[in-house]
Write an enzyme that holds these catalytic residues in place. Structure first.
Site, short mmCIF file in Angstrom:
data_model
loop_
_atom_site.label_atom_id
_atom_site.label_comp_id
_atom_site.label_asym_id
_atom_site.label_seq_id
_atom_site.Cartn_x
_atom_site.Cartn_y
_atom_site.Cartn_z
N GLU A 1 0.83 -1.20 0.00
CA GLU A 1 0.00 0.00 0.00
C GLU A 1 0.86 1.25 0.00
OE1 GLU A 1 -3.94 -1.22 2.59
OE2 GLU A 1 -2.20 -0.46 3.66
N CYS A 2 0.61 2.15 -0.91
CA CYS A 2 1.23 3.47 -0.94
C CYS A 2 2.74 3.38 -0.75
CB CYS A 2 0.58 4.40 0.09
SG CYS A 2 0.85 6.15 -0.26
N GLY A 3 3.29 3.78 0.40
CA GLY A 3 4.73 3.70 0.60
C GLY A 3 5.27 2.30 0.41
#
Length: 452
Positions: free
Chosen positions: A331-333
């Site tokens: 997720e994301c990072g």
């Protein structure tokens, strides 16, 4: 939702307060954390909730109370989820504090909607700097903009002195109680960066700051408990209806300064689904634990590029994990670290995992912010078209980077207004996106992300 499966016979009563402001930057988080620490020091059991999709403020509140801070949002989390969490907190707490987001009426649904839905009296935190009698007009407007809003009190922040506080208090209408004032106080200020406040673990002397702020609040009326509120427990409280599709499965979760965006509710949900959770720190060079699935949550990989670039053994282990057909959620990072490289805000490129083709580029301008939902097919299904409304997971996105990749999205999340949102990529059982998922919004769909 909470793991308890039994509902109390009737509503629980507990003193509670919703803390809001006219806008962001007024000092809500500081005041909520200080209130929580003050009442905790008085021997009270305090539980704090945060409205909206926020990872950072809840970390501060956990330090203030020693207990996890859960999120409440009528769209992302759901009304029943919020009701169950508040009822569970009321059963064990002496005080419930709920921190709003942005201004009282901002967003859809807004903090005012949440306070009204759960019957919470409202305290307005208003920046008193550079204002005097107009302080009362702001408080009056917050209360009367929407008829029936239960704004009962106001607290002034960043006040110059006693005379200034007197002017602010004198401007309040009779139907809004004066709680007190906090001075302009650099020693108690909570530091920020581009995604909000610093993570709690990075704030030097956080406990000392909270104690200092609690000392200041102790001299006001803030130590008085608010009125009790009834918190009925919803009829159904078990998020999985007794199903444990992840029973016997070990999920390895990255958790350190680079991977620190974790909803406590997501961890509770995975455990309720039967999973065993094991944590490891990529920054510390810890190897990938023996596991059936991996979760790389969001955080700040761009601030730790050099150290992450050195973890070649981890990236190789993750590549082998995916090649073996095992699930990996990024997720994301977490997703950012799986591309070939990240170019940070200073223009320095750091080689990353290389499991996804392309590059991540940090930028000064916000790239995306908002609620979103994704329909992901169940494990064993191969096309996004097989997903239905029963497979929908809700969440949000908030990032300053962009991905440049030849990889075509497997599907796209939809924003709350129905417009196309974040790309979701899939390679074998690797699922990657800028979207942060809120697992309790659909525990069954969340479980599919960790099944082969």
């Amino acid at each position: 939702m909470p793991e308890s499966h039994s509902a109390p016979a009737g509503p629980r009563r507990c003193p509670a307060l919703f803390i809001t402001a006219p806008a962001s930057g007024q000092g809500k988080t500081t005041v909520v954390a200080a209130l929580a620490r003050l009442h905790t020091r008085l021997g009270r059991r305090v539980r704090v909730f945060k409205c909206g999709p926020d990872f950072l403020d809840p970390q501060i509140h956990r330090v203030a109370t020693g207990h996890d801070c859960y999120n409440i949002d009528l769209w992302m989390c759901g009304e029943a989820d919020g009701a169950a969490r508040l009822a569970a907190a009321a059963a064990e707490a002496d005080l419930i504090l709920v921190e709003g987001v942005m201004g009282l009426y901002d967003g859809e649904p807004s903090g005012a909607d949440i306070a009204a839905r759960f019957g919470l009296p409202i305290l307005a935190v208003i920046n008193g700097a550079s204002v005097s009698t107009t302080f009362g007009a702001i408080a009056y407007g917050l209360k009367h903009y929407r008829p029936g809003t239960k704004l009962v009190s106001a607290l002034a922040n960043r006040v110059a002195g006693e005379r200034h506080a007197e002017l602010l208090r004198a401007g309040l209408p009779d139907d809004i109680a004066w709680v007190g004032a906090l001075p302009r106080d650099a020693d108690g200020a909570l530091p920020e960066r581009h995604l909000g406040l610093l993570p709690a673990a990075e704030i030097a002397g956080l406990n000392e700051r909270l104690d200092h702020l609690a000392d200041l609040l102790a001299a006001t009326g803030a130590a008085t408990l608010p009125a009790p509120v009834d918190f009925p427990h919803p009829a159904a409280t078990a998020p999985t209806a007794g199903a444990t599709p992840l029973a016997g499965r070990r999920i390895a979760i990255a958790r350190d300064a680079a991977f620190c965006f974790l909803y406590p509710a997501n961890l509770d949900c995975l455990r309720a689904l039967g999973a065993t959770l094991v944590f490891f720190s990529p920054l510390a060079g810890e190897p990938l634990p023996e596991c059936d699935a991996v979760w790389l949550p969001g955080g700040y990989p761009e601030l730790h590029g050099e150290r992450l670039a050195a973890q070649r053994a981890l990236w190789s282990a993750l590549a082998a994990h995916v090649a073996a057909g095992k699930p990996l959620l990024a997720e994301c990072g977490g997703m950012m670290t799986l591309f070939a490289g990240i170019t940070d805000g200073d223009g320095r490129r750091h080689a990353m995992g290389g499991l996804l083709p392309g590059e991540i580029l940090m930028q000064r301008r916000l790239a995306a912010l908002g609620m979103c939902a994704a329909r992901l097919p169940a494990a064993g299904q191969t096309t996004a078209g097989e997903a239905t409304a029963d497979d929908e997971l809700r969440g949000h996105s908030f990032h300053y980077s962009r991905a440049e990749t030849p990889l075509a999205p497997f599907t796209r999340a939809l924003r709350a207004d129905g417009r196309a949102g974040e790309a979701i990529y899939r390679l074998r059982r690797l699922t990657a996106s800028y979207m942060h998922f809120y697992f309790p919004s659909n525990p069954h769909a969340a479980a599919q992300l960790f099944l082969p």
